[in-house]
Scaffold this active site. Structure first.
Site, PDB file in Angstrom:
ATOM      1  N   GLN A  78       6.116   0.923  -4.306  1.00 17.42           N
ATOM      2  CA  GLN A  78       7.300   0.167  -4.719  1.00 17.42           C
ATOM      3  C   GLN A  78       8.506   0.575  -3.871  1.00 17.42           C
ATOM      4  O   GLN A  78       8.743   1.763  -3.645  1.00 17.42           O
ATOM      5  CB  GLN A  78       7.563   0.417  -6.223  1.00 17.42           C
ATOM      6  CG  GLN A  78       8.623  -0.472  -6.830  1.00 17.42           C
ATOM      7  CD  GLN A  78       8.236  -1.958  -6.869  1.00 17.42           C
ATOM      8  OE1 GLN A  78       7.067  -2.311  -6.864  1.00 17.42           O
ATOM      9  NE2 GLN A  78       9.225  -2.832  -6.887  1.00 17.42           N
ATOM     10  N   LYS A 138       3.693  -4.978 -13.236  1.00 16.15           N
ATOM     11  CA  LYS A 138       2.521  -5.173 -12.359  1.00 16.15           C
ATOM     12  C   LYS A 138       1.273  -4.598 -13.034  1.00 16.15           C
ATOM     13  O   LYS A 138       0.211  -5.206 -13.031  1.00 16.15           O
ATOM     14  CB  LYS A 138       2.776  -4.516 -10.988  1.00 16.15           C
ATOM     15  CG  LYS A 138       3.806  -5.272 -10.162  1.00 16.15           C
ATOM     16  CD  LYS A 138       4.257  -4.535  -8.908  1.00 16.15           C
ATOM     17  CE  LYS A 138       5.364  -5.341  -8.207  1.00 16.15           C
ATOM     18  NZ  LYS A 138       5.870  -4.727  -6.975  1.00 16.15           N
ATOM     19  N   ASP A 188       0.789  -6.043  -0.894  1.00 18.82           N
ATOM     20  CA  ASP A 188       2.168  -6.517  -0.747  1.00 18.82           C
ATOM     21  C   ASP A 188       2.311  -7.370   0.515  1.00 18.82           C
ATOM     22  O   ASP A 188       3.348  -7.997   0.714  1.00 18.82           O
ATOM     23  CB  ASP A 188       3.124  -5.320  -0.632  1.00 18.82           C
ATOM     24  CG  ASP A 188       3.849  -5.014  -1.929  1.00 18.82           C
ATOM     25  OD1 ASP A 188       4.035  -5.947  -2.729  1.00 18.82           O
ATOM     26  OD2 ASP A 188       4.216  -3.844  -2.123  1.00 18.82           O
TER      27      ASP A 188
HETATM   28  N1  GUN Z   1      10.775  -4.083  -4.078  1.00 27.06           N
HETATM   29  C1  GUN Z   1      11.296  -5.309  -4.265  1.00 27.06           C
HETATM   30  N2  GUN Z   1      10.334  -6.247  -4.129  1.00 27.06           N
HETATM   31  C2  GUN Z   1       9.188  -5.592  -3.871  1.00 27.06           C
HETATM   32  C3  GUN Z   1       7.842  -6.027  -3.641  1.00 27.06           C
HETATM   33  O1  GUN Z   1       7.504  -7.218  -3.638  1.00 27.06           O
HETATM   34  N3  GUN Z   1       6.952  -5.023  -3.409  1.00 27.06           N
HETATM   35  C4  GUN Z   1       7.303  -3.714  -3.383  1.00 27.06           C
HETATM   36  N4  GUN Z   1       6.358  -2.818  -3.119  1.00 27.06           N
HETATM   37  N5  GUN Z   1       8.532  -3.282  -3.586  1.00 27.06           N
HETATM   38  C5  GUN Z   1       9.468  -4.232  -3.831  1.00 27.06           C
END
Ligand code: GUN
Length: 298
Positions: free
Chosen positions: A96, A52, A119
Site C-alpha cells: 500500500q 481489500k 496493482d
Molecule cells: N495508494 C493509493 N491508491 C493505491 C493503489 O491503488 N494501490 C496501492 N498499493 N496503494 C495505493
C-alpha cells in the site's frame, strides 16, 4: 443525469468472481491468495487495506495483511517481497502506498514479480499496457474501464480529458482510453497542475476523468453539457461528526450532476471499482499461476 453506481457494479463483478472461484475450488483447486503489505499507521491506508482484505475474502479468496512498523528498513521490506515472490501459495501481492520517505516506492514496486503485481505498477506491466498487450492493469484505471463497460458508455472517437498525471491513475488512464479497444479509442487530452486555461479543455470533454487530488476542484460550470464525469478523488476532510472526517471527491458533485449525463458519486463510485479491479487482477494472476488459460480481461 444517471449515477455510475460503484456499489452496484462492484457487487455484480464480485458475484461473478465468487461463482468462478467456487467452481475452481469444487474442481479441487486451491483458492486464489492475495497478500497486502502496509507500512505504518496512515488511517486512510489502513481503511483501504482492510477493505481489500474483506472483499477478497468475500469472493472466496485467501487474504493476508502484513502490517509493518514505520521503522522497517528498505532492505527488510525488499527481503519480505522476495520471500513472497518465492512463496508458491501467493498469487498476488501489493504494497500500500504511500510509503515512509526513507523507502523508495519505485524500488519496492519493481521488486514484486510482474505476474504477482496485482496493482499493475511494475514497469513490465506498464510496458505491456502501453503496447496494448493483455496484462495486469493498475487497479483504479482498470476499475474505471469496468464501470464504463458495465454502463455501455460509448467511447469511440470521444474526447476524453484526464486531469492528473500520476503513475497510478492519470498516466495509465490516458493510455487506456486511447488504446484501440473498448473502452478506449478516445482522443485523449491529459491536463495537470501546470495546464493553462483548464476550463477550455474540460468544457470540450465528452468524458472527464478527474484525478487531481484537489477536493471539489471541478465545478459544474467546467463540465460540458451531457459529459460523462468520473471522479477519482478521495480526500478525508476534518469534520464535526462521529468519524471526525468527511470524504470529498475532486468534483463538486452537486453542481456537476446538473450538467453531466453520467457521474460517479464519492463515496460509492471509483473507490469501490478500484477494489473490483484488484480482485479481477488477483483472479487473473491466480489463473495464470495455476494454469487456467482463458484470462478474464476487459
Ligand atoms: N495508494 C493509493 N491508491 C493505491 C493503489 O491503488 N494501490 C496501492 N498499493 N496503494 C495505493
Amino acid at each position: 443525469m444517471q449515477l455510475l453506481d460503484g456499489k452496484l457494479v462492484s457487487e455484480t463483478i464480485k458475484e461473478k468472481l465468487k461463482t468462478e472461484i467456487e467452481s475452481y475450488v469444487s474442481q479441487g483447486k486451491r483458492k486464489p491468495k492475495l497478500v497486502a503489505i502496509i507500512v505504518g499507521d496512515n488511517g486512510a491506508s489502513q481503511t483501504y487495506v482492510a477493505s481489500k482484505e474483506r472483499n477478497s475474502k468475500a469472493v472466496g479468496m485467501d487474504s493476508d495483511i502484513i502490517r509493518l512498523e514505520t521503522t522497517i528498513t528498505e532492505t527488510e521490506l525488499l527481503d519480505l517481497i522476495a520471500k513472497l515472490n518465492n512463496d508458491d501459495t501467493v498469487d498476488g501481492m501489493l504494497v500500500q502506498l504511500p510509503l515512509p520517505k526513507h523507502i523508495d516506492a519505485n524500488k519496492v514496486t519493481d521488486a514484486i514479480l510482474p505476474h504477482k503485481d496485482v496493482d499493475g505498477f511494475h514497469p513490465y506491466n506498464t510496458g505491456q499496457m502501453v503496447k496494448g498487450v493483455d496484462t495486469l492493469l493498475p487497479a483504479t484505471p482498470y476499475g474505471i474501464l469496468l464501470m464504463l463497460e458495465h454502463y455501455n458508455i460509448p467511447t469511440v472517437g470521444k474526447h476524453c480529458v484526464v486531469i492528473g498525471r500520476s503513475d497510478i491513475v492519470g498516466k495509465p488512464m490516458s493510455i487506456l482510453m486511447s488504446r484501440n479497444a473498448y473502452p478506449g479509442n478516445c482522443t485523449v487530452t491529459m491536463c495537470h497542475s501546470k495546464t493553462q486555461d483548464l476550463n477550455s479543455y474540460t468544457l470540450r470533454a465528452d468524458i472527464l476523468i478527474v484525478a487531481s487530488g484537489i477536493p471539489e476542484m471541478v465545478t459544474g460550470d467546467m463540465v460540458k453539457p451531457g459529459a460523462v464525469v468520473i471522479d477519482v478523488g478521495i480526500t478525508r476532510m476534518d469534520a464535526d461528526n462521529e468519524k471526525g472526517y468527511v470524504i470529498k471527491g475532486d468534483v463538486h458533485f452537486e453542481s456537476a450532476k446538473e450538467v453531466a449525463s453520467y457521474i460517479t458519486p464519492v463515496p460509492g463510485g471509483v473507490g469501490l471499482m478500484t477494489i473490483a479491479g484488484l480482485l479481477m487482477n488477483t483472479l487473473n494472476a491466480y489463473k495464470k499461476h495455476v494454469g487456467i488459460e482463458e484470462a478474464y480481461t476487459v
